[in-house]
Write a protein that holds these residues in place. Structure first.
Motif, PDB file in Angstrom:
ATOM      1  N   GLU A 106      -9.635   9.332  11.323  1.00  0.00           N
ATOM      2  CA  GLU A 106     -10.097   9.772  12.644  1.00  0.00           C
ATOM      3  C   GLU A 106      -9.826  11.264  12.857  1.00  0.00           C
ATOM      4  O   GLU A 106     -10.638  11.989  13.427  1.00  0.00           O
ATOM      5  N   HIS A 107      -8.688  11.734  12.340  1.00  0.00           N
ATOM      6  CA  HIS A 107      -8.291  13.135  12.522  1.00  0.00           C
ATOM      7  C   HIS A 107      -8.759  14.034  11.377  1.00  0.00           C
ATOM      8  O   HIS A 107      -8.433  15.220  11.365  1.00  0.00           O
ATOM      9  N   GLY A 108      -9.460  13.491  10.393  1.00  0.00           N
ATOM     10  CA  GLY A 108      -9.872  14.293   9.231  1.00  0.00           C
ATOM     11  C   GLY A 108      -8.674  14.833   8.464  1.00  0.00           C
ATOM     12  O   GLY A 108      -8.729  15.920   7.880  1.00  0.00           O
ATOM     13  N   GLN A 109      -7.596  14.062   8.459  1.00  0.00           N
ATOM     14  CA  GLN A 109      -6.332  14.516   7.889  1.00  0.00           C
ATOM     15  C   GLN A 109      -6.211  14.141   6.401  1.00  0.00           C
ATOM     16  O   GLN A 109      -6.312  12.965   6.054  1.00  0.00           O
ATOM     17  N   GLY A 110      -5.998  15.118   5.544  1.00  0.00           N
ATOM     18  CA  GLY A 110      -5.825  14.865   4.112  1.00  0.00           C
ATOM     19  C   GLY A 110      -4.572  14.047   3.816  1.00  0.00           C
ATOM     20  O   GLY A 110      -3.522  14.298   4.406  1.00  0.00           O
ATOM     21  N   VAL A 111      -4.692  13.072   2.902  1.00  0.00           N
ATOM     22  CA  VAL A 111      -3.577  12.181   2.556  1.00  0.00           C
ATOM     23  C   VAL A 111      -3.404  12.164   1.034  1.00  0.00           C
ATOM     24  O   VAL A 111      -4.355  11.880   0.309  1.00  0.00           O
ATOM     25  N   VAL A 112      -2.200  12.444   0.578  1.00  0.00           N
ATOM     26  CA  VAL A 112      -1.928  12.402  -0.866  1.00  0.00           C
ATOM     27  C   VAL A 112      -1.042  11.194  -1.172  1.00  0.00           C
ATOM     28  O   VAL A 112       0.118  11.154  -0.751  1.00  0.00           O
ATOM     29  N   PRO A 113      -1.573  10.190  -1.881  1.00  0.00           N
ATOM     30  CA  PRO A 113      -0.719   9.050  -2.237  1.00  0.00           C
ATOM     31  C   PRO A 113       0.292   9.471  -3.309  1.00  0.00           C
ATOM     32  O   PRO A 113      -0.057  10.202  -4.233  1.00  0.00           O
ATOM     33  N   GLN A 114       1.507   9.010  -3.164  1.00  0.00           N
ATOM     34  CA  GLN A 114       2.533   9.260  -4.189  1.00  0.00           C
ATOM     35  C   GLN A 114       3.179   7.958  -4.622  1.00  0.00           C
ATOM     36  O   GLN A 114       3.606   7.156  -3.801  1.00  0.00           O
ATOM     37  N   GLY A 115       3.242   7.777  -5.950  1.00  0.00           N
ATOM     38  CA  GLY A 115       4.008   6.678  -6.524  1.00  0.00           C
ATOM     39  C   GLY A 115       5.341   7.241  -6.973  1.00  0.00           C
ATOM     40  O   GLY A 115       6.106   7.800  -6.194  1.00  0.00           O
ATOM     41  N   GLY A 116       5.589   7.158  -8.290  1.00  0.00           N
ATOM     42  CA  GLY A 116       6.855   7.672  -8.830  1.00  0.00           C
ATOM     43  C   GLY A 116       6.822   9.157  -9.145  1.00  0.00           C
ATOM     44  O   GLY A 116       7.800   9.709  -9.629  1.00  0.00           O
ATOM     45  N   LEU A 133       1.600  10.058   1.404  1.00  0.00           N
ATOM     46  CA  LEU A 133       1.867   8.657   1.709  1.00  0.00           C
ATOM     47  C   LEU A 133       2.592   8.052   0.508  1.00  0.00           C
ATOM     48  O   LEU A 133       2.030   7.973  -0.585  1.00  0.00           O
ATOM     49  N   SER A 134       3.857   7.706   0.722  1.00  0.00           N
ATOM     50  CA  SER A 134       4.663   7.147  -0.362  1.00  0.00           C
ATOM     51  C   SER A 134       4.590   5.626  -0.319  1.00  0.00           C
ATOM     52  O   SER A 134       4.668   5.017   0.746  1.00  0.00           O
ATOM     53  N   LEU A 135       4.490   5.034  -1.524  1.00  0.00           N
ATOM     54  CA  LEU A 135       4.412   3.564  -1.604  1.00  0.00           C
ATOM     55  C   LEU A 135       5.779   2.949  -1.850  1.00  0.00           C
ATOM     56  O   LEU A 135       5.894   1.756  -2.130  1.00  0.00           O
ATOM     57  N   GLU A 136       6.859   3.765  -1.764  1.00  0.00           N
ATOM     58  CA  GLU A 136       8.171   3.297  -2.240  1.00  0.00           C
ATOM     59  C   GLU A 136       8.704   2.088  -1.473  1.00  0.00           C
ATOM     60  O   GLU A 136       9.518   1.339  -1.996  1.00  0.00           O
ATOM     61  N   ARG A 137       8.246   1.891  -0.230  1.00  0.00           N
ATOM     62  CA  ARG A 137       8.774   0.741   0.518  1.00  0.00           C
ATOM     63  C   ARG A 137       7.980  -0.546   0.262  1.00  0.00           C
ATOM     64  O   ARG A 137       8.388  -1.611   0.709  1.00  0.00           O
ATOM     65  N   LEU A 138       6.857  -0.418  -0.405  1.00  0.00           N
ATOM     66  CA  LEU A 138       6.115  -1.639  -0.786  1.00  0.00           C
ATOM     67  C   LEU A 138       6.623  -2.024  -2.174  1.00  0.00           C
ATOM     68  O   LEU A 138       5.963  -1.802  -3.178  1.00  0.00           O
ATOM     69  N   ASN A 139       7.828  -2.595  -2.197  1.00  0.00           N
ATOM     70  CA  ASN A 139       8.511  -2.720  -3.492  1.00  0.00           C
ATOM     71  C   ASN A 139       8.922  -4.151  -3.825  1.00  0.00           C
ATOM     72  O   ASN A 139       9.924  -4.371  -4.475  1.00  0.00           O
ATOM     73  N   ARG A 140       8.093  -5.116  -3.379  1.00  0.00           N
ATOM     74  CA  ARG A 140       8.458  -6.513  -3.660  1.00  0.00           C
ATOM     75  C   ARG A 140       7.584  -7.126  -4.748  1.00  0.00           C
ATOM     76  O   ARG A 140       6.365  -6.910  -4.781  1.00  0.00           O
TER      77      ARG A 140
END
Ligand code: FAD
Ligand code: ZN
Length: 500
Positions: A106-116, A133-140
């Motif tokens: 909606e805001h035209g905001q750039g997002v960089v996904p980060q894994g390890g 955007l870190s995925l570190e908490r999706l760790n199950r």
């Protein structure tokens, strides 16, 4: 190598003897450049508004800013110039990823996904105006299904955790690479990582049965299926494998598990030449399932021995080539095959690991690559070219580098059975020349090889973006652009990566 190692072929051996720069200066391929003039200029106020909305949705704990963002999130393993992003998002669920992306869109905001952040192409490096955007908490690890031989995991689970969980269930997760203790399964899939077992099991792409992906507008594509065969329409799942965070954010995956091999043998073989290496590989494959065939040129191995000076070298002398091989077979039979290969002039010397510790010692030689960033100023290449021409190409490459920089230090190695040649040039040995000059030299040579690719497994990211047209046609790049436009119309996902 400890004393328990079984040295084979001792008798027959004689007889048989015969931090990277920020700027990418590559050619801006016309085909890769897209119209951007119609987009309104973004200001800091736009970013502030987006971050405020994100904080309202994810909570203070889910959005870090300023000094609170750990420095490790400013760049990745590529060593690309770091930048502190406008915010670090730490969603806890697919629903939160979805909410975050809907707001960013909606805001035209750039997002960089980060894994390890172990990627080698700069794909996870933010710009100051991006949010990470870190995925570190999706760790199950959500489920292991022995009947289907699958594991369902969240994207932030480390590769090593997946491997361990599979082993505990008596199964194998076949993807393996040196960064296993730091890289995430979501990052592996987004990069379509290759690694050490591709020869037998294929790259990450072949280990993924189902995926859950959040699209740029926040919609969630859930296809967490466990099916081996499934021909219902386009295979959307595979579109996201290897898309380097530019088409969607991977939040969950169903992974394919394999039976564990019965009798794994690890061997280090000294070879007289490149052609002998390929002939040995094919001979071994005719008798055993071979999972790894890592070829190391003499300069690489000399460096490995030098850096591991405290340990006894597993093979005496120096030889033109070495192959680290892993295969499934009985030790006696393998020794017999090696003796025959030595008689045929393919093998100069060989050692077979007699214990797990031995095997780890042999692998440690190959995995000195993990020390490159601290011991060298690595300029890394990840080339793909038909197996039969790799040897001659490496020689041409070395000769061209020597002509230009007589003092250059270059290490050649690779997953040669997978058509993958790695080359690392030490940036300190090229008399202050910009790294882009080395890129230009190598990629121009590669362009002369029909059907070659500038990336076998590390991806395009930022570092190789401007060289993409060296191995993809204008039509192919235009089709990629149409897919990107269809899935991410506002170009918020990993802006500037893969396609300019
Ligand atoms: P990151 O580096 O964080 O990200 C990689 C890319 O994927 C970026 O573009 C990022 O934006 C995107 N991304 C990350 N997570 C997601 C997600 N959940 N959804 C969407 N996009 C996402 N690679 C090989 O192929 N073979 C090897 O043998 C190999 N050996 C290596 C050895 C070492 C010592 C190191 C440091 C790296 C090695 N690599 C190798 C590089 C390899 O690509 C990465 O290690 C790994 O696959 C990346 O995972 P990551 O979690 O670190 O991803
Ligand atoms: Zn590799």
């Amino acid at each position: 190598m400890n004393a328990a190692a079984a040295r084979v072929l001792a008798a027959s051996a004689d007889a048989a003897a015969g931090p990277r720069e920020g700027a990418v200066d590559g050619p801006q391929a016309d085909a890769a450049a897209g119209p951007r003039a119609d987009r309104p200029a973004r200001t800091a106020a736009h970013t502030d508004a987006a971050v405020q909305a994100l904080r309202a949705a994810l909570g203070d704990d889910g959005v870090l800013t300023g000094e609170a963002i750990p420095e490790r999130c400013h760049t990745d393993w590529s060593g690309h110039a770091p930048a502190r992003p406008a915010a670090l998002l730490r969603p806890r669920s697919t629903a939160e990823v979805s909410r975050a992306l809907a707001i960013c869109n909606e805001h035209g905001q750039g997002v960089v996904p980060q894994g390890g952040r172990t990627g080698m192409a700069g794909g996870a490096v933010p710009r100051p105006e991006d949010v990470v955007l870190s995925l570190e908490r999706l760790n199950r690890i959500e489920e292991l299904d022995p009947a289907a031989s699958t594991m369902t995991v969240q994207a932030g689970v480390l590769l090593e955790q997946v491997q361990q969980a599979a082993a505990e269930a008596g199964l194998l997760f076949a993807l393996d690479l040196g960064a296993r203790g730091s890289c995430q399964i979501g990052g592996n899939i987004a990069a379509n990582a290759g690694g050490l077992n591709v020869l037998r099991y294929g790259p990450a792409r072949d280990q993924v049965l189902g995926l859950e992906v959040v699209l740029a507008d926040g919609s969630v594509l859930t296809s967490l299926r466990k099916l081996i065969k499934d021909n219902a329409g386009y295979d959307l799942r595979q579109l996201f494998v290897g898309s380097e965070g530019t088409l969607g954010i991977i939040t969950r995956a169903v992974l394919k598990l394999q039976p564990r091999p019965r009798s794994v043998q690890t061997l280090l073989v000294a070879l007289p030449g490149f052609d002998a290496a390929v002939r040995l590989l094919r001979r071994l494959q005719a008798s055993y399932p071979v999972s790894a065939f890592e070829l190391m040129w003499q300069d690489f191995m000399r460096t490995a021995f030098e850096w591991q000076a405290g340990r006894r070298a597993p093979l005496a002398g120096t030889h033109p080539f070495y192959a680290l091989v892993e295969l499934d077979g009985e030790a006696d039979a393998v020794q017999g095959t090696l003796a025959e290969a030595a008689d045929a002039g393919l093998v100069l010397d060989a050692v077979l690991a007699a214990s797990l510790a031995d095997a780890r010692g042999l692998w440690a030689l190959r995995e000195i690559t993990g020390e490159f960033p601290t011991r060298l100023e690595p300029i890394n290449f990840d080339l793909s070219l038909p197996v039969g021409v790799i040897g001659a190409f490496a020689e041409r490459c070395r000769a061209a580098l020597s002509r230009r920089w007589p003092q250059h230090r270059s290490l050649f190695f690779g997953h040669v059975g997978d058509s993958n040649l790695h080359l690392t040039v030490d940036g300190r040995s090229i008399a202050g020349a910009p790294h882009a000059e080395v890129d230009a030299l190598v990629y121009e040579l590669l362009r002369e090889v029909p059907g070659a690719s500038i990336s076998a497994e590390h991806g395009i990211g930022l570092l190789k973006r401007d060289w993409l047209a060296h191995c993809r046609s204008a039509e192919e790049i235009a089709a990629m652009r149409r897919i990107k436009q269809a899935l991410d119309a506002r170009a918020i996902l990993n802006p500037g990566k893969v396609l300019a």
